[in-house]
Every structure is written in structure tokens, then in C-alpha cells.
Design a protein around this motif. Sequence first.
Motif, PDB file in Angstrom:
ATOM      1  N   LEU B  17       0.837  -1.202   0.000  1.00 41.99           N
ATOM      2  CA  LEU B  17       0.000   0.000   0.000  1.00 41.99           C
ATOM      3  C   LEU B  17       0.872   1.252   0.000  1.00 41.99           C
ATOM      4  N   ASP B  18       1.950   1.206   0.794  1.00 40.26           N
ATOM      5  CA  ASP B  18       2.873   2.337   0.870  1.00 40.26           C
ATOM      6  C   ASP B  18       3.500   2.615  -0.497  1.00 40.26           C
ATOM      7  N   ARG B  21       0.862   4.133  -2.702  1.00 33.01           N
ATOM      8  CA  ARG B  21       0.597   5.514  -2.297  1.00 33.01           C
ATOM      9  C   ARG B  21       1.694   6.433  -2.796  1.00 33.01           C
ATOM     10  N   SER B  22       2.970   5.986  -2.637  1.00 34.75           N
ATOM     11  CA  SER B  22       4.075   6.844  -3.059  1.00 34.75           C
ATOM     12  C   SER B  22       4.065   7.015  -4.576  1.00 34.75           C
ATOM     13  N   ASN B  25       1.407   9.751  -5.100  1.00 31.68           N
ATOM     14  CA  ASN B  25       1.807  11.070  -4.623  1.00 31.68           C
ATOM     15  C   ASN B  25       3.256  11.408  -4.980  1.00 31.68           C
ATOM     16  N   TYR B  41      -4.977  -1.197  -4.622  1.00 30.05           N
ATOM     17  CA  TYR B  41      -4.969  -0.041  -3.726  1.00 30.05           C
ATOM     18  C   TYR B  41      -6.299   0.055  -2.981  1.00 30.05           C
ATOM     19  N   GLU B  45      -6.835  -0.419   1.054  1.00 31.82           N
ATOM     20  CA  GLU B  45      -7.341   0.697   1.860  1.00 31.82           C
ATOM     21  C   GLU B  45      -8.421   0.250   2.829  1.00 31.82           C
ATOM     22  N   SER B  50      -4.289   0.009   6.089  1.00 29.64           N
ATOM     23  CA  SER B  50      -4.535   1.419   5.768  1.00 29.64           C
ATOM     24  C   SER B  50      -4.156   2.357   6.913  1.00 29.64           C
TER      25      SER B  50
END
Lengths: 219, 151
Positions: B17-18, B21-22, B25, B41, B45, B50
Motif C-alpha cells: 500500500l505504501d 501511495r508513493s 503522490n 490499492y 485501503e 490502511s
Amino acid sequence: MFRLSEIEHTFRLPPHRLDRPLAEAIKGELESLFVDKVIAYLGLCISIYDIRSIDGGFVFPGDGASTYTVKFRLIIFCPFVGEVIAGRLIDSTDEGLKLSLGFFDDIHVPVSKLPQGSCSETDPDNKGKVRWMWNYGDGQKFPIDNLDEIRLRVHDVRYPKVPLEQESSSKNEEESSSKNEEESSSKNEQKSRSKKPFAPMEIMGFLDCDGLGPISWWV
Amino acid sequence: MKILEEYAGALTNFEVLDFLRSKVNGKDPKTQLSPSEFKVYDYLEQTAASVQTRDIVNKFINECKSYDLAPAEILNIINIRPASEVEVYTIIEDCENRSGIDTEKLVETVVQVLPAPPTEMEHDEGAAANEEEAVANEEETADKDQNEVTA
């Protein structure tokens, strides 16, 4: 559930990718080659984790593109045998349950792996579907439904072989028997029931253990 | 294609997930998740991953050293976050006959160290609250309309 695998792959980088820097172009091409694909006996590729090395760039005679050898790591989805995972129910038939993780839909729980004392009832809302109930000793019945997540233990991960030929012989049979309408319609019914779309990777689940099954049973 | 190393390390749900996410973003706004990545994802979540952070996971792994657990079992506990003993039993193999494991204590550490995932109940409550607000707003506007009519 997830792990990394290191892969080396030699491939042709199509020239339309060259509007980006080389590393990004290669990553883009690798993504289109691997992401959301199943590698047999490895698992489902989720994403390109990183690129370790890029070699080559050789242009073969008569070819309008360069060929690279790239070492990279992939995030692979492949739960190990014995792992507990949580999914949602998408199909419930007299052959068992089918569960989904959202990104992976081929998780099967056959009837023999349901909790002991499970029985099925025909679903009044959906024709041809059944609802499985867990009969807990003293007449209490717990339904398995798609209201909450279902925990299962991975019993086996299978990679069925890609079918090489369409069943042409059975098609001919169907045509020949088309004169007799009743017969063909009953055959079609049987076929649609046994016919499953090909899945390159299947997870077989196991529910017959305390703590497994819909979360509401235990919490 | 050549598989150099089939097993180059396990990843927890949190790490995947990390990573995703990266990717969303990241510096380059052009990189987007593919539809299949987005599904992963979306699934993650909704799990305990999450609300986990790197520190929490590291802390939990350190705490686990006092129990006699296999790495795969620790990984599974982090992913599932069992909040009761019966859930721990399913994850740990042959739990009753292993002396090094005090399930009661283990559940306590899990509950203390790993934060609880956002439950559906909370989501529902939030949605219900929003609905109530919307209804209230509608009533207000209706009142206004009435007032205008009477005026």
C-alpha cells in the motif's frame, strides 16, 4: 500475500516510447508487458517495484527498434499455503463458494472444504444459486452471505494449463443434434453450467476451522 | 524471460500500500496507477494496512520476538490484525501444542500496537450523519420556501 521476485527479461523497446527518458520508457514497456498478468508457478504481477540494471540497446539488422536486457523486481501476489486471507463472496452455487479480493476473482471453496455440517438452501432471489448455511449443533444456522468479509485459509494455489484447442468436436455434436430442440436445449444448459472462463491462477480455500468464515461469526 | 530469484523477500500489505501511495503522490504527476493497481490499492485501503505505519510495523515485529513465531505467521498477523484469540488460532499452526505462545498476551500486544482498521460501521455512521445533514438542509430550505410563500 505479496512478495518480490527478481526477473531478467530481454525485449524490444518500441520507438514510440522514446519520447520519455530511457529508464521511464523501459518501465512503461515493462508495465504493459507484466502488470496484471499471471506468471505460471510464480503468481499475479501487481506492479514493477524497481529496475536493477539495464543492458544492451542493440539494434538488430532490419529492425527499427533497440533491444534491451533488463533486470527488475516485481511485486507478486501469491498467498502461501496456510495463509489466512479475507475476501468477499461473489458467487455461491451447489459446487461451493467463489470469493473475490477485488483485484483477484478466482478463489474457490469447494463443498468439501466448507465448515462441517454445512447445508445448502436454494436462493429464492437468484435462480440456480444456493445459499450455504453452517449448521452449528443446537439447531442454530449461520448463513454465508456477502454482507461481510469472509476469512479463508489458502489450501492450494493452482496454475491450470492454457487450453490449446477450442472444443470443436462438441460444437459439431451440438449442430447435429440441433434438429431435436429439446435435447439441444438441455445440453446447452449442462454446458453453460460446466463451462467456466479460463483462469490462469486459482486459489483453493478452506473454511472448516474455528475462526474462519464470515467475520461476524466470531467477532 | 528468466526468473532470477523467485523469492526476493516477502512484503506486508502495508508495504504494498505504501508503494502504491508513493506512486500516486510521487514527484512526477504523470505516473498514474493502472486500473489493476488501483483495484489492489482499493482493496488494501479497506484492510488493517490502511492505518499502519512503518514505525508501528517495526515495533510489532520487535514485540513478536518474545513469542516463538515463524516469520510467515508474523506477516500474516500484521496483515489480518487478529483482535481475538479465535482469530489467532487460525493463523498460528498447531497453536495448542506450542509452548512458546501465550495467545492471550499475543492478542493483547496486537490490540495495543497495531491500530484498529476503519470498520464499515464507522463508514455507515458517517454516511448516515451526512444524510441527516442533507435532510436537515432540505428541511431548512423547505421552511424558507414556505416563509417566502407566506410573506
